[in-house]
Design a protein around this motif. Sequence first.
Motif, mmCIF file in Angstrom:
data_model
loop_
_atom_site.group_PDB
_atom_site.id
_atom_site.type_symbol
_atom_site.label_atom_id
_atom_site.label_comp_id
_atom_site.label_asym_id
_atom_site.label_seq_id
_atom_site.Cartn_x
_atom_site.Cartn_y
_atom_site.Cartn_z
ATOM 1 N N ILE A 118 0.847 -1.132 0.065
ATOM 2 C CA ILE A 118 -0.072 -0.009 0.091
ATOM 3 C C ILE A 118 0.826 1.297 0.049
ATOM 4 O O ILE A 118 1.860 1.437 0.917
ATOM 5 N N ASP A 119 0.857 2.203 -0.998
ATOM 6 C CA ASP A 119 1.293 3.409 -1.046
ATOM 7 C C ASP A 119 0.529 4.483 -1.016
ATOM 8 O O ASP A 119 -0.679 4.447 -1.136
ATOM 9 N N GLY A 120 1.012 5.509 -0.462
ATOM 10 C CA GLY A 120 0.525 6.951 -0.459
ATOM 11 C C GLY A 120 -0.497 6.907 0.868
ATOM 12 O O GLY A 120 -0.720 6.433 1.744
ATOM 13 N N TYR A 121 -1.576 8.216 0.519
ATOM 14 C CA TYR A 121 -2.455 8.582 1.523
ATOM 15 C C TYR A 121 -3.879 8.051 1.029
ATOM 16 O O TYR A 121 -4.324 8.490 -0.119
ATOM 17 N N HIS A 122 -4.508 7.359 1.698
ATOM 18 C CA HIS A 122 -5.702 6.741 1.592
ATOM 19 C C HIS A 122 -6.823 7.306 2.287
ATOM 20 O O HIS A 122 -6.625 7.079 3.661
ATOM 21 N N ARG A 123 -8.007 7.959 1.598
ATOM 22 C CA ARG A 123 -8.984 8.391 2.730
ATOM 23 C C ARG A 123 -10.168 7.643 2.383
ATOM 24 O O ARG A 123 -11.108 7.594 1.654
ATOM 25 N N VAL A 124 -10.058 6.412 3.011
ATOM 26 C CA VAL A 124 -11.289 5.435 3.109
ATOM 27 C C VAL A 124 -11.355 4.922 4.673
ATOM 28 O O VAL A 124 -10.353 5.273 5.560
ATOM 29 N N SER A 125 -12.262 4.651 4.473
ATOM 30 C CA SER A 125 -12.837 3.876 5.997
ATOM 31 C C SER A 125 -13.670 2.403 5.623
ATOM 32 O O SER A 125 -13.968 2.247 4.395
ATOM 33 N N ASP A 126 -13.650 1.582 6.754
ATOM 34 C CA ASP A 126 -14.708 0.470 6.503
ATOM 35 C C ASP A 126 -14.058 -0.625 5.255
ATOM 36 O O ASP A 126 -14.921 -0.965 4.385
ATOM 37 N N VAL A 127 -12.854 -0.972 5.517
ATOM 38 C CA VAL A 127 -12.442 -1.700 4.412
ATOM 39 C C VAL A 127 -12.525 -3.050 5.110
ATOM 40 O O VAL A 127 -11.917 -3.267 6.274
ATOM 41 N N GLU B 213 -12.805 10.451 10.084
ATOM 42 C CA GLU B 213 -13.689 10.169 11.022
ATOM 43 C C GLU B 213 -15.175 9.847 10.534
ATOM 44 O O GLU B 213 -16.404 9.935 10.772
ATOM 45 N N ARG B 214 -15.001 9.034 9.328
ATOM 46 C CA ARG B 214 -16.284 8.465 8.556
ATOM 47 C C ARG B 214 -16.551 7.165 9.292
ATOM 48 O O ARG B 214 -15.704 6.551 10.123
ATOM 49 N N GLY B 215 -17.659 6.576 9.301
ATOM 50 C CA GLY B 215 -18.087 5.545 10.209
ATOM 51 C C GLY B 215 -17.601 4.234 10.117
ATOM 52 O O GLY B 215 -16.698 4.038 9.126
ATOM 53 N N GLY B 216 -17.699 3.243 10.948
ATOM 54 C CA GLY B 216 -17.329 1.912 11.058
ATOM 55 C C GLY B 216 -15.695 1.943 11.422
ATOM 56 O O GLY B 216 -15.051 2.945 11.382
ATOM 57 N N SER B 217 -15.105 0.662 11.378
ATOM 58 C CA SER B 217 -13.905 0.527 11.831
ATOM 59 C C SER B 217 -13.112 0.632 10.499
ATOM 60 O O SER B 217 -13.543 0.355 9.403
#
Lengths: 421, 258
Positions: free
Chosen positions: A56-65, A84-88
Amino acid sequence: MSSIHRAVAMVFVFCGVIVAVTSLTTHTAQAEQHTAKAPNLVGVISAANAHDTVYIDGYHRVSDVVINKPLVLIGRQAVIDAEERGGSVLTVRSDSVEIRDITVKNVRVDYTEDNAAIKLDAVRHVVVASCHIDNGFFGIYLSRSRDCTISDNILTSKQRDESSSGNGIHLWTSVNVRITGNHCEGWRDGIYFEFVHQGTVQNNVSTRNVRYGLHFMFSDSCTYSDNAFLRNGAGVAVMFTRWILMERNRFADNWGAASYGLLLKEITDCHVRDCVFEGNSIGIHAEGSMRMLVESTHFRRNGYAFRILGNCTDNTVTRCDFDGNTFDVTTNTSSSLNNFDGNCWTAYKGYDLDKDGYGDVPHMPVRLYAYLVESMPSSILLMHSTFIDVLDIIERLLPTVTPENLVDRKPLMAPYHGEQS
Amino acid sequence: MTGTLLRSVLKDSLRSRWVVIYAVFFALITEGLLFFTSGEARAVLGLMNIVLLLLPLGSMMFGTIHIHDSRDFIELVLVQPVKRSSVFHALWLGIVLPFLVAFTLGTSIPLALHGKLLSPLSAVLLLAGNLLTMVFFALAFVVGLTFREKATAMGVGFLVWLLLGVLYDGIILAVTVLFVDYPMEVPTVTMITANPIDLARIFIMLTFDQAALLGQTGAVFRQFYGSALGSIVAVTCLLCWIGLPYTVALRTFSRRDW
């Protein structure tokens, strides 16, 4: 069957084995390497096959993967910012996943869901190593998992209040988990164990947490060694548990009105050895504990070094050094069923004429004043007053009130650990 | 008028060896404690005991002796057309000021040498010491002026010191034991506030982190005295302890037939 037939059959079997082995090896060779760049982390993970490696490279803006197949995830200066998006942020639902060198940030605070930076749910053989968790609600969260390793992670949070913060490393109903070399700071509880068996906590530092550095409940047969628990709101709590080994831990500077170095509640058959308690308001507070062995432990500069309540029985405290504590031992009963023989007390005023290393007169570690404070809490305001000092001297000469059988019959003349400055 | 008198009393006080001995004593004991005890907490405990026990005793004794030794001077001055109150002010300040300076210098120099002068703890110790010096000189003047016999005055002075410094805590403890079934937080706190030595002791303890040991009762105290308002109240209480005996001594002095 003729021998020629047998030879042909053997050749076939041999070829079959060769084919099988080569097909197996080619299959493992097929494990591919993928590289996930922002923003397609989820896509790469779902495209990968079992046992592949995903960089994994760089800056990821995700949640709930969700990771639902055995993968190796390795970060190359990777940051996963949940914003601060929902979920783990990362949920592991498969066995044999390995997560390394990833930074996870900004987990959402939720009052109904236990959102975690990395959540392991009912899995086995998962490794989480060298990750950074920054501003998590929960940090690394294990439930119903076995045989996992959490090592060398750095977990920090923002020291919010108790209700709006979670735990750094949280284990619930798990077996045989190793937690080594982690640093937890600013959580509610640095490390939290509930219904865990055969857990090992080693070489961790847990500091400046809102509540406990380590919180331990209903977790039999666990070991924690070589950890440091420093400046936590309420120290370390070990409750309702049997068969724990606590060795070479350092409990220091847990200072405050309700702060303990180590709070032991309803504990049986535990072993505390080679630990250091330094500068805590209360070093060890034992309540309803039985058959404990506390040995070669150092109590230095604590307010109350060892507070042992009347419902503790058959405990042994030996080869410990009590040095410069305001109160060495306090209790709330006039009789004690515990053994305090063979400790070194700097408050001991006796002598050793036969030079066997043990003082010739028994030592009563419970001061009269400590007894008064236990029975009348408001008399604590007389601390360090001259009258109290005089009273203590008289009680030492003519013992009347302090528990008769809470006594060290063989006080050590020199510290067990040698002289320390 | 007070100023002129004060100057002559001060000159007289400074000529006496006692002030110097007092200063040297504090310097030696502070230095000794800082030098020989390991850890700041223990040194502070030692210093606290000195400030709470020896300092009041010293002030009490020097105060009563001073009144009786100045008798000739007082009689001489009172013959002159001066107000009695200004004589009294000069007399009290003339003995208190040198002792305040002696204590402050004697304690601060070793503290400064060990680099601990600017800590809040040192500040509180010095403040408490100064206030207690004034309290016990005021009390000493009451005792010294009430009892004409020097030996009786010293004996009574010693008893007052014993009562406030040692026995008072025994009384608090006895009351606590007697009323063990009742919540005793507020009465204990009130009783402690009523004794200058106890007040100073708690004040010092709240400053160094022993306060955490005080538990629930301490929390009541800390909530109040830990705040800025509380500090003001504590200092005001100690100032009352100076003001009341001072007024009483002044009245006795003004009405006394020399």
